[in-house]
Motif scaffolding. Structure first.
Motif, mmCIF file in Angstrom:
data_model
loop_
_atom_site.group_PDB
_atom_site.id
_atom_site.type_symbol
_atom_site.label_atom_id
_atom_site.label_comp_id
_atom_site.label_asym_id
_atom_site.label_seq_id
_atom_site.Cartn_x
_atom_site.Cartn_y
_atom_site.Cartn_z
ATOM 1 N N THR A 1 -17.911 -0.419 -5.882
ATOM 2 C CA THR A 1 -18.450 -0.405 -7.244
ATOM 3 C C THR A 1 -17.350 -0.645 -8.275
ATOM 4 O O THR A 1 -17.562 -1.340 -9.279
ATOM 5 C CB THR A 1 -19.139 0.958 -7.495
ATOM 6 N N SER A 2 -16.186 -0.072 -8.046
ATOM 7 C CA SER A 2 -15.085 -0.255 -9.006
ATOM 8 C C SER A 2 -14.701 -1.732 -9.086
ATOM 9 O O SER A 2 -14.300 -2.231 -10.148
ATOM 10 C CB SER A 2 -13.874 0.576 -8.592
ATOM 11 N N HIS A 3 -14.817 -2.446 -7.964
ATOM 12 C CA HIS A 3 -14.551 -3.880 -7.955
ATOM 13 C C HIS A 3 -15.560 -4.608 -8.841
ATOM 14 O O HIS A 3 -15.218 -5.545 -9.570
ATOM 15 C CB HIS A 3 -14.588 -4.395 -6.508
ATOM 16 N N GLU B 1 -8.115 7.777 -5.377
ATOM 17 C CA GLU B 1 -7.519 8.070 -4.066
ATOM 18 C C GLU B 1 -7.824 7.000 -3.031
ATOM 19 O O GLU B 1 -7.375 7.116 -1.888
ATOM 20 C CB GLU B 1 -8.030 9.418 -3.533
ATOM 21 N N THR B 2 -8.620 5.992 -3.366
ATOM 22 C CA THR B 2 -8.982 4.973 -2.383
ATOM 23 C C THR B 2 -7.712 4.294 -1.862
ATOM 24 O O THR B 2 -6.955 3.704 -2.628
ATOM 25 C CB THR B 2 -9.920 3.932 -3.030
ATOM 26 N N ILE B 3 -7.526 4.377 -0.554
ATOM 27 C CA ILE B 3 -6.240 3.943 0.017
ATOM 28 C C ILE B 3 -5.974 2.468 -0.265
ATOM 29 O O ILE B 3 -4.843 2.075 -0.571
ATOM 30 C CB ILE B 3 -6.169 4.265 1.537
ATOM 31 N N LYS C 1 -28.222 -1.437 -0.557
ATOM 32 C CA LYS C 1 -27.873 -1.419 0.872
ATOM 33 C C LYS C 1 -27.292 -0.072 1.279
ATOM 34 O O LYS C 1 -27.602 0.439 2.348
ATOM 35 C CB LYS C 1 -26.971 -2.601 1.240
ATOM 36 N N GLU C 2 -26.475 0.522 0.417
ATOM 37 C CA GLU C 2 -25.796 1.733 0.892
ATOM 38 C C GLU C 2 -26.705 2.957 0.968
ATOM 39 O O GLU C 2 -26.480 3.817 1.808
ATOM 40 C CB GLU C 2 -24.519 2.029 0.103
ATOM 41 N N ILE C 3 -27.738 3.012 0.123
ATOM 42 C CA ILE C 3 -28.561 4.231 0.223
ATOM 43 C C ILE C 3 -29.927 4.009 0.867
ATOM 44 O O ILE C 3 -30.547 4.946 1.325
ATOM 45 C CB ILE C 3 -28.718 4.951 -1.141
HETATM 46 O O1 M6R Z 1 -13.145 5.927 -5.762
HETATM 47 P P1 M6R Z 1 -13.221 4.420 -5.852
HETATM 48 O O2 M6R Z 1 -13.843 3.956 -7.110
HETATM 49 O O3 M6R Z 1 -11.916 3.762 -5.596
HETATM 50 O O4 M6R Z 1 -14.194 4.014 -4.657
HETATM 51 C C1 M6R Z 1 -14.381 2.673 -4.334
HETATM 52 C C2 M6R Z 1 -15.531 2.506 -3.381
HETATM 53 O O5 M6R Z 1 -15.282 3.179 -2.184
HETATM 54 C C3 M6R Z 1 -16.835 3.031 -3.982
HETATM 55 O O6 M6R Z 1 -17.111 2.430 -5.211
HETATM 56 C C4 M6R Z 1 -18.008 2.755 -3.030
HETATM 57 O O7 M6R Z 1 -18.216 1.397 -2.923
HETATM 58 C C5 M6R Z 1 -19.253 3.481 -3.496
HETATM 59 N N1 M6R Z 1 -19.839 4.195 -2.430
HETATM 60 C C6 M6R Z 1 -20.286 2.555 -4.073
HETATM 61 O O8 M6R Z 1 -21.418 3.237 -4.496
#
Ligand code: M6R
Length: 613
Positions: free
Chosen positions: A307-309, A356-358, A492-494
Motif C-alpha cells: 500500500t505504501s508503494h 519496519e518493513t525490511i 485480494k488480500e482480504i
Molecule cells: O509498514 P509498511 O507500510 O512498510 O508495509 C508495507 C506493506 O507490507 C503493506 O502496505 C501491505 O501491503 C498491506 N498489508 C497492504 O494492505
C-alpha cells in the motif's frame, strides 16, 4: 495519537491510572507519565522507555505517597519534541501546582511560548503542549477558577486537543476539553473518570458520556458538568456501551479494519495539522532537511512496498506536476538489488506505515550508502525508518492494527502531497495563490472522505451482489491507476479473490484477452480530464462481456452509459481523488471479504509488518 486518563474521588488512584494506561499503550509508547494531586501538593512521575514506558512508570509509582484521590495519566506518541522524559506528560506550570496532559497539536505554540517567556514563564520541555500549563497558570493568577482558566486558555490556542488539567490549589477537580481529539467521561458511585478511549475506564465506570468539540467539562467526585467555550451549559450525550473489552478496543466495531476505515477523516486532519507557518510557508517540524537542501534536489526516488508503494505512486504525479521534478518510484525490494544510480541531488523518500518493513529499510540503507539524502514517511514514531533516514515526516494516522492498510494510505498521500507542495514552493514552480488554494483543498478532503464513508451501505449491497465473481480487474488512468492498484490489493488480500490493477490504457496490450463474461472490471473513473478515454476502455471490456463497476463523481452523468453499477463519491481536485476514491474500494473489499466469511483483520498468510525478505 496519545492516550489520556484521569480520575477524581478514587481510593485507588494510582492503580486506576496505571491499568488505564496499560490499555492505552497502543496509542503511543514513546513515554508515559502520571500526576497525582491533593491540596497544595502535586506528585509526578514520567518515564521514556519506549514500549516499556508504562512498565517503568509502574515501578516509579511504587514511590508515590499514599492518599491521593485524584490524578491524570498519559501515554505519548511524539509529535513535537523527542521521545524523552522531559517531553513526557504531564507538564507543570512554573509553580508546579498546575498539571496538564494533552493529545493533539497546538498549532500556534511558538508564538504563544514567546509571549509567555517574555512574561517570565520558564519552559522545561520541547513540546507544543506545555504552553497550556502556563496559559492556565496565568488565568488562575487573574483569579479564575480552573474551569474558567481552561476556557480562557483555549480562547487563544489554535489546533487540536483532548486536554485534562488539574491544580493543587483546587484539588479533586479535573477540567477537560476537546477539539478533534477524542475524549469520554465515565461515572461510578463517588468517582468520575476521563479517558481518550472507553477501554481505559471500561471496567471502572458504569456510565459513559461523549465530549464534543469545543466543550469543556469539570469533573469532581460527585459527577461532572459541561459548558461550551463561552461558558454556556451543555449536556453530554450518554453512550450506550455494552461492550466487552475486546469490542471496546475496536471502538465498538466488529473488527479493527472497520474502525480504521472510519478513522480516515481524523487521520487526514491529524497528518495535515500544524503544517503551515503564519507566512504561508509549508513546514514539517520533524523534517531536519534545510530549505537549501530541498532546493538543491534534482531528482526524487520513492521506495516502498504494498500500500505504501501505491501512495508513493500517487506522489509521483503530484511532485512532477507541482514541483516539476523528475520522479521515479521503485518497489523497495527491487531497488536494493538492481544497482541503482544515485546522482548528486537525488532525494530518496522511503514510505512505510510501520517504519519496519525490511525491504524499505534495506532500500533506504542502500540509497544512503550511495550518497543519497533520505527522507522517511513513517507512521510509527522512532521506528527503524525514522531512525535510519536523515529526516522524517510522520503521518499521524494512529495505530493501525488490521493487516490491510487503510488509514495509513490516505495519511501517506496527504503527507506526500504536502511535501510536493513544499518542493513547489521552494522551487517557485507554482504561484503562492495556487499553493494556497491546493493546501486549502487538501484540508477539505477529510470532509469528502466522511461523505464517501456515509455510502457504506450502498457499497456493501453491491459487493454482496457480486459475491460469486472470482476475477476482478481494477482500472484507472493518471492517479486513478495507483488507486486501482490499491483497490485490487485490498480485495485480494482480504477476500482472496483474484484481482489485478492496471492502467486502463494498458489493457489492450495483453490483459484484454482475459476479459470474458463473469469477469468484473472496477474502474476508477473520477478524473474528468481523461474521462472519454476511460469510457472507451470500459466500452471495450463491456463489449467482451465483463460486468463494469465504476467509481464516479456525484455529478458524472455519462458513466451510466457504460457501467453496470456506479459507486458515487464526492468530486475533488484530481490529485486529491485517491484519498476519496479509495474509500469506496476499501468498503467494497471489506464487504466482499465479510460476505465470504473471511477474517478481515488477519488474512491468511500475511503479517502486519514484514520483517523478512
Ligand atoms: O509498514 P509498511 O507500510 O512498510 O508495509 C508495507 C506493506 O507490507 C503493506 O502496505 C501491505 O501491503 C498491506 N498489508 C497492504 O494492505
Amino acid at each position: 495519537m496519545c492516550g489520556i486518563i484521569g480520575v477524581v474521588g478514587d481510593t485507588d488512584t494510582v492503580s486506576t491510572l496505571l491499568s488505564g494506561l496499560e490499555r492505552l499503550e497502543y496509542r503511543g509508547y514513546d513515554s508515559a507519565g502520571v500526576a497525582l494531586v491533593r491540596p497544595g501538593e502535586t506528585w509526578r512521575a514520567r518515564c521514556a522507555d519506549g514500549t516499556e514506558s508504562v512498565a517503568a512508570l509502574r515501578r516509579a509509582c511504587d514511590e508515590a505517597p499514599a492518599g491521593f484521590r485524584s490524578g491524570i495519566g498519559h501515554t505519548r506518541w511524539a509529535t513535537h519534541g523527542a521521545p524523552e522524559a522531559i517531553n513526557a506528560h504531564p507538564h507543570l506550570d512554573c509553580s508546579g501546582h498546575v498539571a496538564i496532559i494533552h493529545n493533539g497539536i497546538i498549532e500556534n505554540h511558538t508564538e504563544l511560548q514567546e509571549g509567555l517567556e517574555a512574561r517570565g514563564h520558564v519552559f522545561t520541555s520541547v513540546t507544543d503542549s506545555e504552553v497550556l500549563a502556563h496559559l492556565i497558570e496565568e488565568a488562575r493568577g487573574r483569579g479564575l477558577d480552573l474551569l474558567d482558566a481552561v476556557r480562557d486558555a483555549l480562547g487563544v490556542v489554535r489546533g487540536a486537543f483532548a486536554l485534562a488539567a488539574m491544580d493543587a490549589t483546587e484539588s479533586d477537580v479535573i477540567v477537560a476539553a476537546r477539539r478533534i481529539s477524542p475524549l469520554v467521561v465515565g461515572t461510578a458511585a463517588g468517582v468520575t473518570y476521563l479517558a481518550s478511549d472507553v477501554p481505559a475506564i471500561l471496567d471502572r465506570a458504569s456510565a459513559f458520556y461523549a465530549v464534543n468539540d469545543d466543550e469543556v467539562v469539570r469533573l469532581g467526585p460527585e459527577g461532572f458538568r459541561a459548558v461550551d467555550l463561552e461558558g454556556a451549559p451543555v449536556r453530554l450525550r450518554q453512550l450506550a456501551i455494552d461492550w466487552d473489552l475486546e469490542t471496546a478496543e475496536k471502538g465498538g466495531h466488529d473488527d479493527f479494519m472497520t474502525k480504521e476505515i472510519l478513522e480516515q477523516p481524523d487521520a487526514l486532519r491529524a497528518t495535515l495539522l500544524d503544517r503551515r507557518r503564519p507566512d504561508g510557508s509549508i513546514t514539517f517540524d520533524e523534517l531536519r532537511v534545510s530549505d537549501d537542501e530541498l532546493r538543491a534536489v534534482k531528482r526524487v526516488v520513492l521506495v516502498a512496498a504494498g500500500t505504501s508503494h501505491h501512495a508513493a505512486l500517487v506522489a509521483k504525479y503530484a511532485i512532477e506536476r507541482w514541483a516539476r521534478l523528475s520522479v521515479e518510484v521503485d518497489i523497495a525490494s527491487e531497488y536494493r538489488y538492481r544497482d541503482p544510480v544515485v546522482e548528486v541531488g537525488t532525494l530518496v523518500i522511503g514510505v512505510s506505515q510501520s517504519g519496519e518493513t525490511i525491504d524499505t529499510i534495506q532500500a533506504v540503507r542502500e540509497a544512503k550508502r550511495r550518497g543519497a539524502r533520505v527522507v522517511g514517511i513513517a507512521n510509527i514514531v522512532d521506528s527503524s525508518l525514522a531512525r535510519e533516514a536523515d529526516a522524517v515526516i510522520y503521518t499521524r494516522a494512529g495505530l493501525e492494527v488490521s493487516v490491510a492498510s487503510t488509514k495509513s494510505f490516505v495519511a501517506q498521500v496527504a503527507a506526500l502531497e504536502l511535501l510536493a507542495l513544499r518542493l513547489a514552493q521552494l522551487r517557485q514552480t507554482l504561484a503562492e495563490s495556487e499553493i494556497d488554494a491546493l493546501v486549502r483543498g487538501l484540508g477539505a478532503v477529510g470532509t469528502l472522505v466522511e461523505k464517501a464513508l456515509g455510502r457504506r451501505d450502498e457499497v456493501a449491497a453491491l459487493a454482496l451482489a457480486l459475491l460469486d465473481a472470482r476475477d476482478f480487474f481494477f482500472l484507472g488512468r493518471h492517479v486513478g491507476f495507483p488507486t486501482a492498484l490499491e483497490g485490487a490489493l485490498k480485495l485480494k488480500e482480504i477476500s482472496y479473490r483474484h484481482a489485478e490493477g492496471y492502467p486502463a490504457g494498458e489493457l489492450k496490450h495483453g490483459p484484454l484477452a482475459l476479459i470474458e463474461p463473469g469477469v468484473v472490471v472496477v474502474a476508477v473513473a473520477t478524473d474528468l480530464a481523461l474521462h472519454e478515454k476511460l469510457l472507451s476502455n470500459l466500452a471495450e471490456v463491456k463489449a467482451r462481456g465483463a460486468t463494469v463497476v465504476a467509481v464516479a463523481t456525484d455529478d458524472d452523468e455519462t458513466i451510466d452509459s457504460v457501467a453496470d453499477y456506479v459507486l458515487r463519491v464526492p468530486a475533488t481536485e484530481p490529485m486529491f481523488s485517491p484519498m476519496v476514491d479509495v474509500v469506496a474500494l476499501q468498503l467494497f473489499a471489506y464487504a466482499m471479504a465479510r460476505g465470504l466469511g473471511r477474517n478481515v483483520d488477519r488474512p491468511r498468510n500475511l503479517a502486519k509488518t514484514v520483517t523478512v525478505e
